[in-house]
Motif scaffolding. Structure first.
Motif, PDB file in Angstrom:
ATOM      1  N   GLY A  40      35.230  58.859  19.870  1.00 36.71           N
ATOM      2  CA  GLY A  40      36.308  58.042  19.329  1.00 36.71           C
ATOM      3  C   GLY A  40      36.422  56.716  20.078  1.00 36.71           C
ATOM      4  O   GLY A  40      36.241  56.659  21.301  1.00 36.71           O
ATOM      5  N   PHE A  41      36.706  55.664  19.341  1.00 40.71           N
ATOM      6  CA  PHE A  41      36.767  54.332  19.933  1.00 40.71           C
ATOM      7  C   PHE A  41      37.845  54.253  21.007  1.00 40.71           C
ATOM      8  O   PHE A  41      37.637  53.645  22.059  1.00 40.71           O
ATOM      9  N   GLY A  42      38.987  54.867  20.782  1.00 45.36           N
ATOM     10  CA  GLY A  42      40.075  54.810  21.754  1.00 45.36           C
ATOM     11  C   GLY A  42      39.714  55.454  23.077  1.00 45.36           C
ATOM     12  O   GLY A  42      39.986  54.905  24.144  1.00 45.36           O
ATOM     13  N   LEU A  43      39.097  56.635  23.009  1.00 49.15           N
ATOM     14  CA  LEU A  43      38.716  57.328  24.243  1.00 49.15           C
ATOM     15  C   LEU A  43      37.629  56.558  24.981  1.00 49.15           C
ATOM     16  O   LEU A  43      37.658  56.453  26.211  1.00 49.15           O
ATOM     17  N   ASP A  44      36.656  56.014  24.243  1.00 52.43           N
ATOM     18  CA  ASP A  44      35.599  55.226  24.870  1.00 52.43           C
ATOM     19  C   ASP A  44      36.184  54.028  25.616  1.00 52.43           C
ATOM     20  O   ASP A  44      35.812  53.757  26.763  1.00 52.43           O
ATOM     21  N   CYS A  45      37.104  53.311  24.968  1.00 55.76           N
ATOM     22  CA  CYS A  45      37.737  52.152  25.607  1.00 55.76           C
ATOM     23  C   CYS A  45      38.547  52.568  26.826  1.00 55.76           C
ATOM     24  O   CYS A  45      38.530  51.882  27.865  1.00 55.76           O
ATOM     25  N   THR A  46      39.253  53.693  26.726  1.00 53.19           N
ATOM     26  CA  THR A  46      40.074  54.163  27.837  1.00 53.19           C
ATOM     27  C   THR A  46      39.210  54.492  29.048  1.00 53.19           C
ATOM     28  O   THR A  46      39.539  54.128  30.188  1.00 53.19           O
ATOM     29  N   ILE A  47      38.093  55.183  28.824  1.00 57.19           N
ATOM     30  CA  ILE A  47      37.203  55.544  29.935  1.00 57.19           C
ATOM     31  C   ILE A  47      36.616  54.298  30.584  1.00 57.19           C
ATOM     32  O   ILE A  47      36.568  54.182  31.820  1.00 57.19           O
ATOM     33  N   LEU A  48      36.182  53.344  29.774  1.00 54.53           N
ATOM     34  CA  LEU A  48      35.623  52.106  30.327  1.00 54.53           C
ATOM     35  C   LEU A  48      36.683  51.317  31.090  1.00 54.53           C
ATOM     36  O   LEU A  48      36.403  50.758  32.157  1.00 54.53           O
ATOM     37  N   LEU A  49      37.910  51.282  30.567  1.00 55.82           N
ATOM     38  CA  LEU A  49      38.981  50.546  31.237  1.00 55.82           C
ATOM     39  C   LEU A  49      39.349  51.197  32.561  1.00 55.82           C
ATOM     40  O   LEU A  49      39.520  50.508  33.577  1.00 55.82           O
ATOM     41  N   LEU A  50      39.469  52.523  32.578  1.00 58.88           N
ATOM     42  CA  LEU A  50      39.781  53.228  33.826  1.00 58.88           C
ATOM     43  C   LEU A  50      38.664  53.059  34.847  1.00 58.88           C
ATOM     44  O   LEU A  50      38.920  52.928  36.055  1.00 58.88           O
ATOM     45  N   THR A  51      37.422  53.081  34.362  1.00 57.03           N
ATOM     46  CA  THR A  51      36.289  52.856  35.259  1.00 57.03           C
ATOM     47  C   THR A  51      36.353  51.460  35.862  1.00 57.03           C
ATOM     48  O   THR A  51      36.126  51.268  37.062  1.00 57.03           O
ATOM     49  N   LEU A  52      36.676  50.464  35.023  1.00 55.34           N
ATOM     50  CA  LEU A  52      36.775  49.085  35.507  1.00 55.34           C
ATOM     51  C   LEU A  52      37.879  48.944  36.546  1.00 55.34           C
ATOM     52  O   LEU A  52      37.684  48.294  37.586  1.00 55.34           O
ATOM     53  N   ILE A  53      39.026  49.561  36.305  1.00 56.41           N
ATOM     54  CA  ILE A  53      40.137  49.479  37.257  1.00 56.41           C
ATOM     55  C   ILE A  53      39.766  50.140  38.582  1.00 56.41           C
ATOM     56  O   ILE A  53      40.011  49.587  39.666  1.00 56.41           O
ATOM     57  N   SER A  54      39.164  51.330  38.508  1.00 55.35           N
ATOM     58  CA  SER A  54      38.780  52.054  39.732  1.00 55.35           C
ATOM     59  C   SER A  54      37.760  51.262  40.546  1.00 55.35           C
ATOM     60  O   SER A  54      37.895  51.119  41.773  1.00 55.35           O
ATOM     61  N   LEU A  55      36.734  50.734  39.875  1.00 55.19           N
ATOM     62  CA  LEU A  55      35.707  49.967  40.587  1.00 55.19           C
ATOM     63  C   LEU A  55      36.270  48.670  41.155  1.00 55.19           C
ATOM     64  O   LEU A  55      35.857  48.226  42.230  1.00 55.19           O
ATOM     65  N   THR A  56      37.237  48.060  40.447  1.00 51.96           N
ATOM     66  CA  THR A  56      37.853  46.827  40.938  1.00 51.96           C
ATOM     67  C   THR A  56      38.632  47.082  42.224  1.00 51.96           C
ATOM     68  O   THR A  56      38.584  46.277  43.164  1.00 51.96           O
ATOM     69  N   ILE A  57      39.344  48.194  42.290  1.00 49.08           N
ATOM     70  CA  ILE A  57      40.093  48.538  43.505  1.00 49.08           C
ATOM     71  C   ILE A  57      39.128  48.729  44.676  1.00 49.08           C
ATOM     72  O   ILE A  57      39.360  48.222  45.793  1.00 49.08           O
ATOM     73  N   ILE A  58      38.028  49.433  44.432  1.00 49.08           N
ATOM     74  CA  ILE A  58      37.035  49.658  45.488  1.00 49.08           C
ATOM     75  C   ILE A  58      36.406  48.346  45.925  1.00 49.08           C
ATOM     76  O   ILE A  58      36.280  48.050  47.122  1.00 49.08           O
ATOM     77  N   CYS A  59      36.014  47.533  44.947  1.00 49.28           N
ATOM     78  CA  CYS A  59      35.348  46.270  45.255  1.00 49.28           C
ATOM     79  C   CYS A  59      36.293  45.300  45.961  1.00 49.28           C
ATOM     80  O   CYS A  59      35.876  44.548  46.845  1.00 49.28           O
ATOM     81  N   GLY A  60      37.567  45.305  45.570  1.00 50.74           N
ATOM     82  CA  GLY A  60      38.531  44.444  46.228  1.00 50.74           C
ATOM     83  C   GLY A  60      38.665  44.735  47.711  1.00 50.74           C
ATOM     84  O   GLY A  60      38.851  43.830  48.535  1.00 50.74           O
ATOM     85  N   ARG A  61      38.553  46.011  48.070  1.00 46.39           N
ATOM     86  CA  ARG A  61      38.635  46.390  49.488  1.00 46.39           C
ATOM     87  C   ARG A  61      37.349  46.055  50.232  1.00 46.39           C
ATOM     88  O   ARG A  61      37.371  45.783  51.446  1.00 46.39           O
ATOM     89  N   LEU A  62      36.220  46.093  49.525  1.00 45.28           N
ATOM     90  CA  LEU A  62      34.937  45.810  50.164  1.00 45.28           C
ATOM     91  C   LEU A  62      34.605  44.318  50.197  1.00 45.28           C
ATOM     92  O   LEU A  62      33.739  43.904  50.967  1.00 45.28           O
ATOM     93  N   TYR A  63      35.293  43.520  49.399  1.00 47.49           N
ATOM     94  CA  TYR A  63      34.928  42.114  49.243  1.00 47.49           C
ATOM     95  C   TYR A  63      34.886  41.327  50.548  1.00 47.49           C
ATOM     96  O   TYR A  63      33.959  40.537  50.767  1.00 47.49           O
ATOM     97  N   PRO A  64      35.855  41.515  51.453  1.00 47.83           N
ATOM     98  CA  PRO A  64      35.790  40.755  52.721  1.00 47.83           C
ATOM     99  C   PRO A  64      34.552  41.071  53.564  1.00 47.83           C
ATOM    100  O   PRO A  64      34.181  40.276  54.446  1.00 47.83           O
ATOM    101  N   ARG A  65      33.892  42.208  53.303  1.00 49.29           N
ATOM    102  CA  ARG A  65      32.693  42.563  54.092  1.00 49.29           C
ATOM    103  C   ARG A  65      31.558  41.589  53.842  1.00 49.29           C
ATOM    104  O   ARG A  65      30.651  41.481  54.687  1.00 49.29           O
ATOM    105  N   VAL A  66      31.591  40.879  52.705  1.00 46.33           N
ATOM    106  CA  VAL A  66      30.500  39.961  52.392  1.00 46.33           C
ATOM    107  C   VAL A  66      30.400  38.851  53.429  1.00 46.33           C
ATOM    108  O   VAL A  66      29.305  38.393  53.765  1.00 46.33           O
ATOM    109  N   ALA A  67      31.531  38.420  53.930  1.00 47.32           N
ATOM    110  CA  ALA A  67      31.538  37.315  54.882  1.00 47.32           C
ATOM    111  C   ALA A  67      31.204  37.741  56.305  1.00 47.32           C
ATOM    112  O   ALA A  67      31.086  36.884  57.198  1.00 47.32           O
ATOM    113  N   MET A  68      31.055  39.023  56.550  1.00 45.54           N
ATOM    114  CA  MET A  68      30.783  39.499  57.912  1.00 45.54           C
ATOM    115  C   MET A  68      29.303  39.343  58.270  1.00 45.54           C
ATOM    116  O   MET A  68      28.452  39.385  57.436  1.00 45.54           O
TER     117      MET A  68
END
Length: 276
Positions: free
Chosen positions: A248-276
C-alpha cells in the motif's frame, strides 16, 4: 522595559511549531546551496541516466523475451521499470551524498557551517532534499525511455505527484545513509569502495528486478528491512497502468519517512565528527 528588549515566552506548542519552522527554513537554505552546484555541472544529470538506460534497453529487453521470471499480468519490462528508477535514485544518492560531504570537509566548508547556528539536522535534511531534487531528472529520463519501449505508464497527474514524493523520500533516505558513511570514513577512496560495495547488495536484496517470492527465506528477511523494497513497491503501484502495491502506498511512504527521520537523527549526532 523598551519594546523588543524582552521577547515573550512561547508555550510548548508555539515553541515546537517555531522549531519546526526554523528547521524547515534552514533546511531549504542548505538545499538551495546544494542545488546551485548543478549550474556548474548540469551534464552530470545526463551521465547518471546512462546506467538505467542500459538496464532497460539490454537487461529488460532480453528477459522480456525469455519470460523466465513470473510477473503476473505485467510484462517483465513493465515490472522492472519502477525498479530501475529506484535503482537510479539509489545510485545517485549513495554516490553523491557522502562524497560531497568529504569534499566540503577538505575545502573547509563543513567547518564554517558547523560554526554557524544552523542545526545539524537542518544540514542533513538540506542535503537530502537537494539529492531528491537532483534525482527528479531520473524520472524524466526513465519515463522517456519507458514510453519509447512501450511500457504502460500511468500518466495521471496524481500518479506523477506520488512518484515525485516517493523519489524524494527514497533519495533522502539513501542520501542520509551515505552521509552517515561519509561521517565515519572521512576518506574519499575508502568511501568510494564502501559505496560501491553497498549499492549492489541493496539493489539485489529488493524487489526491483524479481519478486520477493522467488528469493530464499534468508534473503526475504533482508528484503523486508531494505527501504529500497518499499520504494520499488510504491513506484510499481503508481507508475504502471496495471501496477499494484503489496503493502500500500501509505505504508510504503510511512516506512520511508520513519527511516528518513531515524537516519537524520543519527547523522545529526555524527555530523560534527567530519571536522575532527
Amino acid at each position: 522595559m523598551l519594546n523588543g528588549w524582552v521577547e515573550p515566552r512561547l508555550n510548548r506548542r508555539e515553541s515546537f511549531i517555531y522549531a519546526i519552522a526554523e528547521l524547515a527554513s534552514k533546511s531549504l537554505v542548505i538545499a538551495e546551496l546544494e542545488v546551485r552546484k548543478l549550474r556548474h555541472d548540469p551534464y552530470d544529470l545526463l551521465i547518471r541516466g546512462v546506467q538505467p538506460a542500459l538496464w532497460l534497453l539490454i537487461f529488460g529487453q532480453v528477459f522480456t523475451r525469455t519470460r523466465a521470471i513470473p510477473t503476473g499480468n505485467l510484462s517483465y519490462l513493465d515490472f522492472m521499470t519502477p525498479g530501475i528508477l529506484a535503482q537510479s535514485v539509489l545510485f545517485v544518492a549513495i554516490l553523491t551524498g557522502g562524497m560531497t560531504l568529504i569534499w566540503e570537509r577538505d575545502l573547509g566548508i563543513v567547518h564554517k557551517l558547523l560554526a554557524s547556528p544552523i542545526p545539524r539536522a537542518a544540514m542533513v535534511l538540506g542535503k537530502a532534499l537537494a539529492c531528491g531534487i537532483r534525482s527528479l531528472s531520473q524520472i524524466v529520463i526513465i519515463y522517456g525511455l519507458a514510453l519509447l519501449l512501450g511500457v504502460n505508464l500511468n500518466l495521471h497527474p496524481l500518479a506523477l505527484l506520488q512518484v515525485v514524493v516517493i523519489v524524494l523520500l527514497g533519495a533522502g533516505c539513501f542520501c542520509v545513509f551515505s552521509l552517515i558513511i561519509g561521517c565515519l570514513v572521512k576518506n574519499r577512496e575508502r568511501f568510494t569502495g564502501i559505496g560501491q560495495l553497498l549499492t549492489m547488495p541493496l539493489f539485489f536484496a529488493s524487489n526491483a528486478i524479481y519478486p520477493i517470492s522467488l528469493m530464499p527465506k534468508w534473503l526475504q528477511i533482508i528484503s523486508h528491512i531494505n527501504p529500497l523494497t518499499y520504494q520499488v513497491d510504491a513506484l510499481r503501484g503508481t507508475m504502471l497502468v496495471n501496477g499494484s502495491s503489496l503493502y500500500g502506498f501509505g505504508l510504503d511512504c510511512t516506512i520511508l519517512l520513519l527511516t528518513l527521520i531515524s537516519l537524520t537523527i543519527i547523522c545529526g549526532r555524527l555530523y560534527p565528527r567530519v571536522a575532527m
